[in-house]
Design a protein around this motif. Structure first.
Motif, PDB file in Angstrom:
ATOM      1  N   GLY A 172       0.495   3.594   2.004  1.00 31.04           N
ATOM      2  CA  GLY A 172       0.790   3.848   3.408  1.00 31.04           C
ATOM      3  C   GLY A 172       2.037   3.142   3.870  1.00 31.04           C
ATOM      4  N   GLU A 173       2.214   1.869   3.447  1.00 28.66           N
ATOM      5  CA  GLU A 173       3.421   1.146   3.835  1.00 28.66           C
ATOM      6  C   GLU A 173       4.642   1.714   3.141  1.00 28.66           C
TER       7      GLU A 173
ATOM      8  N   LYS B  88       2.237  -2.934  12.337  1.00 32.44           N
ATOM      9  CA  LYS B  88       2.754  -4.247  11.953  1.00 32.44           C
ATOM     10  C   LYS B  88       4.258  -4.340  12.153  1.00 32.44           C
TER      11      LYS B  88
ATOM     12  N   ASP C  44      -1.469   1.360  10.040  1.00 35.41           N
ATOM     13  CA  ASP C  44      -1.408  -0.096  10.067  1.00 35.41           C
ATOM     14  C   ASP C  44       0.010  -0.590   9.810  1.00 35.41           C
ATOM     15  N   ALA C  45       0.727   0.098   8.915  1.00 37.67           N
ATOM     16  CA  ALA C  45       2.115  -0.279   8.652  1.00 37.67           C
ATOM     17  C   ALA C  45       2.984  -0.047   9.888  1.00 37.67           C
TER      18      ALA C  45
ATOM     19  N   PHE D 194      -3.113   6.383  -0.023  1.00 39.65           N
ATOM     20  CA  PHE D 194      -2.591   5.513   1.035  1.00 39.65           C
ATOM     21  C   PHE D 194      -3.038   4.077   0.836  1.00 39.65           C
ATOM     22  N   ALA D 195      -4.224   3.885   0.245  1.00 40.48           N
ATOM     23  CA  ALA D 195      -4.764   2.533   0.055  1.00 40.48           C
ATOM     24  C   ALA D 195      -4.320   1.901  -1.261  1.00 40.48           C
TER      25      ALA D 195
ATOM     26  N   ARG E 179      -6.746  10.535   0.430  1.00 41.23           N
ATOM     27  CA  ARG E 179      -7.075   9.296   1.140  1.00 41.23           C
ATOM     28  C   ARG E 179      -6.836   8.047   0.290  1.00 41.23           C
TER      29      ARG E 179
ATOM     30  N   GLU F 217      -3.865   3.211   6.511  1.00 41.13           N
ATOM     31  CA  GLU F 217      -2.861   2.261   6.007  1.00 41.13           C
ATOM     32  C   GLU F 217      -1.476   2.587   6.550  1.00 41.13           C
TER      33      GLU F 217
ATOM     34  N   THR G 242       0.830  -1.200   0.000  1.00 42.45           N
ATOM     35  CA  THR G 242       0.000   0.000   0.000  1.00 42.45           C
ATOM     36  C   THR G 242       0.872   1.260   0.000  1.00 42.45           C
TER      37      THR G 242
END
Length: 556
Positions: A7-8, A39, A35-36, A167-168, A164, A32, A5
């Motif tokens: 974001g990552e 993780k 979330d990165a 990021f996805a 938005r 995202e 993603t």
């Protein structure tokens, strides 16, 4: 190639550049990226209760680490707009802030959709760059550009607006490398020789040192230069930690927020070597009341446009302060300025006696200068102090003691009220082993008091000293001196902030008068818990700063 993603991909850029802590407030525009972070776990996240406060935390973290401070405005619209104050503050403090601001999805642009405002235009005048990312595959490169720009030349904030959907979106996996920042060098050899020659003939020389020595980690070079020349050093506003407190050649802060000795030095000097400072308004009022009209100035700064801008520079140099100081060490010789040195030593002895007298003031309510004297005596040598803006902090500006490098963080030229508490949290995140003390007025803490909970939740124990005079002190002083004592809006009522700290799970200490502030600070440091120390100070012990703005009382 594996896709990840956006974001990552952004997370990987931050990690590669040694950003181990970011600040923000959770929002739906960049989940995202969150979330990165969750993780991988290599970057700590400090979640504030207001984006403004998160920005101040990132700003202070940047000043302590020398890396760009990263703040996440994780909600499009209000989440980004709430960061305006923090970005403006960083812009006027020349602090490298990287703002990753959420924006509405690309498909909704220009539809007057939910939370749509022109964020790019909003931040453009108060940042080094404000730019919208339009392509997910460009996000990592543009984030690297933001890091590079924020920390290059004269530092400052960069705002990256990310829709938005970016990021996805899935993009090719990236393996970023650290951004290499171009660094300036010392002054040219001819300029170093010219400065050395100017100093050699000086009878009343002074070094005016600024924040360039903090960003360049140049305290040792500055100290060595002062000792080689045996001439006094003054510092610009907010940078009283460029030399160790008590050093025999250090006069402290000059200018309207400084002390009388340092201000006399800059006004009466025949030669002033300015290193890593702009001679800006906060330090000089742009007035010959603080910089002598006949003073010959050699001016060295990383930003060439600042050199000679406010006062004529006989020698104008764009260069790094520390490297220039080191170059001067090899060429300078001690000037013949015996009378100047003797007068300086006598003045510093007189100032020390004056401060010692302030430490004995026993009136009730407590005089703010007595409280500040107790703090000065009790502060450990490795302490970090964050100051707010306001009448009490104006008096604190040159009355505290800063021993270790990078020990003082202030709002600088934005003159921001409500900065100190959040900045203390950011400083603590950057230097967890050092005690961090925020000194604030009762008005200032009201802006961000909920961030006490942030400090506790994230295990970042700080100490907040609230000197409570029940007023917006600076404005009250003006209304008293220039408006016949007609007070409107100047007097305020506040809760017991020490009790509020206890409600949040921290410690609260109420001090009743002289002799209690120093022991309270020592107790708070030893507890290693977030603590609010509060006490009443004399509401009549005010001082005015900007006398140039007003007419005498009751005049037309």
């Amino acid at each position: 190639m594996t896709d990840i993603t956006g974001g990552e991909a952004a997370y990987r850029v931050l990690k590669a550049n040694g950003i181990d802590t970011v600040f923000g407030l959770l929002g739906g525009s960049m989940l995202e990226l969150y979330d990165a972070m969750y993780k991988d776990g290599a970057i700590a996240y400090v979640g504030a209760r207001d984006e403004r406060a998160a920005g101040h935390m990132a700003d202070a973290w940047a000043r302590m680490t020398g890396k760009p401070g990263v703040v996440l405005g994780a909600q499009a619209g209000p989440g980004a707009v709430n960061l305006v104050t923090a970005v403006a503050e960083a812009q006027l403090a020349y602090s490298p802030l990287v703002v990753i601001a959420g924006a509405i999805s690309r498909c909704d642009h220009a539809k007057d959709t939910f939370q749509e405002v022109d964020q790019v235009a909003l931040f453009a005048p108060i940042s080094k760059r404000s730019v919208m990312v339009s392509d997910a595959e460009r996000l990592p490169a543009m984030l690297e550009d933001a890091i590079r720009l924020a920390n290059s030349g004269r530092r400052g904030p960069v705002v990256l607006h990310v829709p938005r959907d970016l990021f996805a979106e899935m993009v090719p996996a990236n393996d970023p490398q650290p951004v290499n920042i171009a660094r300036p060098g010392p002054a040219a050899s001819d300029d170093v020789a010219a400065i050395a020659a100017l100093l050699a003939q000086a009878e009343r020389p002074v070094i005016f040192a600024g924040g360039g020595f903090k960003w360049g980690r140049g305290r040792e070079a500055l100290t060595a230069l002062a000792e080689r020349l045996e001439i006094p050093v003054v510092t610009s506003t907010g940078h009283a930690d460029v030399m160790r407190h008590g050093h025999p050649w250090f006069a402290g802060q000059a200018g309207p927020r400084g002390n009388r000795v340092a201000s006399r030095l800059t006004k009466e000097a025949d030669v002033m070597v300015v290193l890593g400072a702009r001679l800006g308004f906060n330090s000089t009022f742009h007035s010959n009341d603080y910089v002598g009209a006949e003073t010959r100035i050699a001016h060295v700064d990383i930003d060439g446009s600042a050199v000679g801008r406010y006062f004529p520079a006989e020698i104008a140099v764009q260069a790094d302060a520390r490297l220039t100081a080191e170059a001067l060490l090899d060429q300078t010789r001690k000037p013949q300025a015996g009378d100047w040195r003797a007068a300086f030593r006598a003045d510093m002895e007189s100032l020390a006696a004056e401060r010692a007298e302030e430490a004995q003031i026993a009136t009730l309510p407590m005089h703010p200068r007595r409280a500040l004297a107790e703090l000065r005596a009790a502060l450990p040598e490795d302490a970090i102090v964050t100051l707010d803006t306001g009448n009490t902090c104006l008096q604190a500006a040159d009355r505290l003691a800063h021993y270790a490098p990078l020990s003082l963080i202030t709002p600088l030229d934005f003159g921001l009220v409500g900065f100190g508490l959040a900045a203390a949290i950011g400083a603590k995140a950057a230097a967890p082993d050092r005690p961090v003390v925020a000194v604030m007025g009762d008005g200032a803490i009201g802006y961000t008091m909920i961030e006490i909970q942030t400090a506790i939740q994230h295990g970042l124990p700080i100490i907040v000293v609230v000197l409570d005079n029940e007023a917006w002190g600076a404005e009250k002083a003006y209304q008293q001196e220039f408006y016949g004592g007609r007070l409107l809006g100047a007097e305020i009522q506040s809760p017991r902030f020490d009790k509020f700290a206890e409600l949040c799970g921290g410690e609260g200490i109420w001090v009743d008068g002289p002799g209690e502030v120093g022991p309270a600070l020592t107790r708070a440091i030893e507890s290693n818990r977030t603590t609010v120390i509060q006490g009443k100070i004399d509401p009549k012990a005010l001082m005015t700063l900007r006398k140039d703005l007003f007419k005498a009382a009751d005049q037309d």
